[in-house]
Design a protein around this motif. Structure first.
Motif, PDB file in Angstrom:
ATOM      1  N   GLU A  62       0.848  -1.194   0.000  1.00 32.74           N
ATOM      2  CA  GLU A  62       0.000   0.000   0.000  1.00 32.74           C
ATOM      3  C   GLU A  62       0.889   1.252   0.000  1.00 32.74           C
ATOM      4  O   GLU A  62       0.641   2.215  -0.736  1.00 32.74           O
ATOM      5  N   TYR A  63       1.934   1.250   0.815  1.00 31.70           N
ATOM      6  CA  TYR A  63       2.882   2.360   0.847  1.00 31.70           C
ATOM      7  C   TYR A  63       3.548   2.530  -0.522  1.00 31.70           C
ATOM      8  O   TYR A  63       3.654   3.644  -1.039  1.00 31.70           O
ATOM      9  N   ASP A  65       2.439   1.685  -3.417  1.00 32.17           N
ATOM     10  CA  ASP A  65       1.451   2.223  -4.359  1.00 32.17           C
ATOM     11  C   ASP A  65       1.325   3.740  -4.197  1.00 32.17           C
ATOM     12  O   ASP A  65       1.243   4.480  -5.178  1.00 32.17           O
ATOM     13  N   LYS A  66       1.293   4.202  -2.958  1.00 27.42           N
ATOM     14  CA  LYS A  66       1.188   5.650  -2.700  1.00 27.42           C
ATOM     15  C   LYS A  66       2.420   6.384  -3.234  1.00 27.42           C
ATOM     16  O   LYS A  66       2.303   7.476  -3.772  1.00 27.42           O
ATOM     17  N   GLU A  68       4.252   5.455  -5.763  1.00 25.12           N
ATOM     18  CA  GLU A  68       4.105   5.468  -7.230  1.00 25.12           C
ATOM     19  C   GLU A  68       3.172   6.567  -7.700  1.00 25.12           C
ATOM     20  O   GLU A  68       3.403   7.192  -8.721  1.00 25.12           O
ATOM     21  N   ARG A  69       2.091   6.798  -6.935  1.00 23.00           N
ATOM     22  CA  ARG A  69       1.107   7.823  -7.292  1.00 23.00           C
ATOM     23  C   ARG A  69       1.533   9.213  -6.832  1.00 23.00           C
ATOM     24  O   ARG A  69       0.800  10.184  -7.042  1.00 23.00           O
ATOM     25  N   ASP A  71       1.600  10.321  -3.793  1.00 19.66           N
ATOM     26  CA  ASP A  71       0.644  10.735  -2.765  1.00 19.66           C
ATOM     27  C   ASP A  71       1.374  11.599  -1.731  1.00 19.66           C
ATOM     28  O   ASP A  71       2.397  11.193  -1.186  1.00 19.66           O
ATOM     29  N   PRO A  72       0.856  12.802  -1.445  1.00 22.81           N
ATOM     30  CA  PRO A  72       1.543  13.684  -0.493  1.00 22.81           C
ATOM     31  C   PRO A  72       1.574  13.147   0.943  1.00 22.81           C
ATOM     32  O   PRO A  72       2.389  13.591   1.747  1.00 22.81           O
ATOM     33  N   SER A  73       0.733  12.169   1.272  1.00 20.62           N
ATOM     34  CA  SER A  73       0.708  11.634   2.634  1.00 20.62           C
ATOM     35  C   SER A  73       1.965  10.829   2.973  1.00 20.62           C
ATOM     36  O   SER A  73       2.234  10.565   4.137  1.00 20.62           O
ATOM     37  N   LYS A  75       5.034  11.795   1.819  1.00 19.07           N
ATOM     38  CA  LYS A  75       6.180  12.677   1.605  1.00 19.07           C
ATOM     39  C   LYS A  75       6.875  12.960   2.935  1.00 19.07           C
ATOM     40  O   LYS A  75       6.249  13.265   3.928  1.00 19.07           O
TER      41      LYS A  75
END
Length: 99
Positions: A62-63, A65-66, A68-69, A71-73, A75
């Motif tokens: 899940e991390y 995937d984030k 790859e996208r 996702d600012p969460s 960063k």
């Protein structure tokens, strides 16, 4: 052709330790621990002094995937794991010295 996820699944147990995460992501222990403590990667934290972090394989994916996208969460603050001061901060410090 074998994928990265399949390779990780075949080489590591279903529940991962801090050391496993560190090796998979190729980052320092300090950065790995910070990411686990701050919820960047979901985990269970026990009261034990050693092997206190337990991460499920799915939570690691899940991390990833984030990441790859973008996702600012997930960063990490700039300069958090660097000894160098950001340029802006250096300039402010110089201005304070001059006045």
């Amino acid at each position: 052709m074998i994928t990265v996820r399949e390779e990780i699944r075949s080489n590591y147990p279903e529940t991962l330790s801090l050391e496993n995460i560190r090796c998979i992501l190729r980052i320092s222990k300090r950065k790995t621990a910070w990411m686990l403590q701050n919820g960047i990667i979901k985990c269970e934290i026990s009261e034990k002094k050693t092997k206190q972090y337990t991460v499920r394989m799915d939570d690691l994916f899940e991390y990833l995937d984030k990441v790859e996208r973008a996702d600012p969460s997930v960063k990490i603050p700039v300069g958090r794991f660097s000894a160098k001061k950001p340029k802006k901060q250096k300039k402010q410090n110089m201005e304070q010295l001059l006045h």
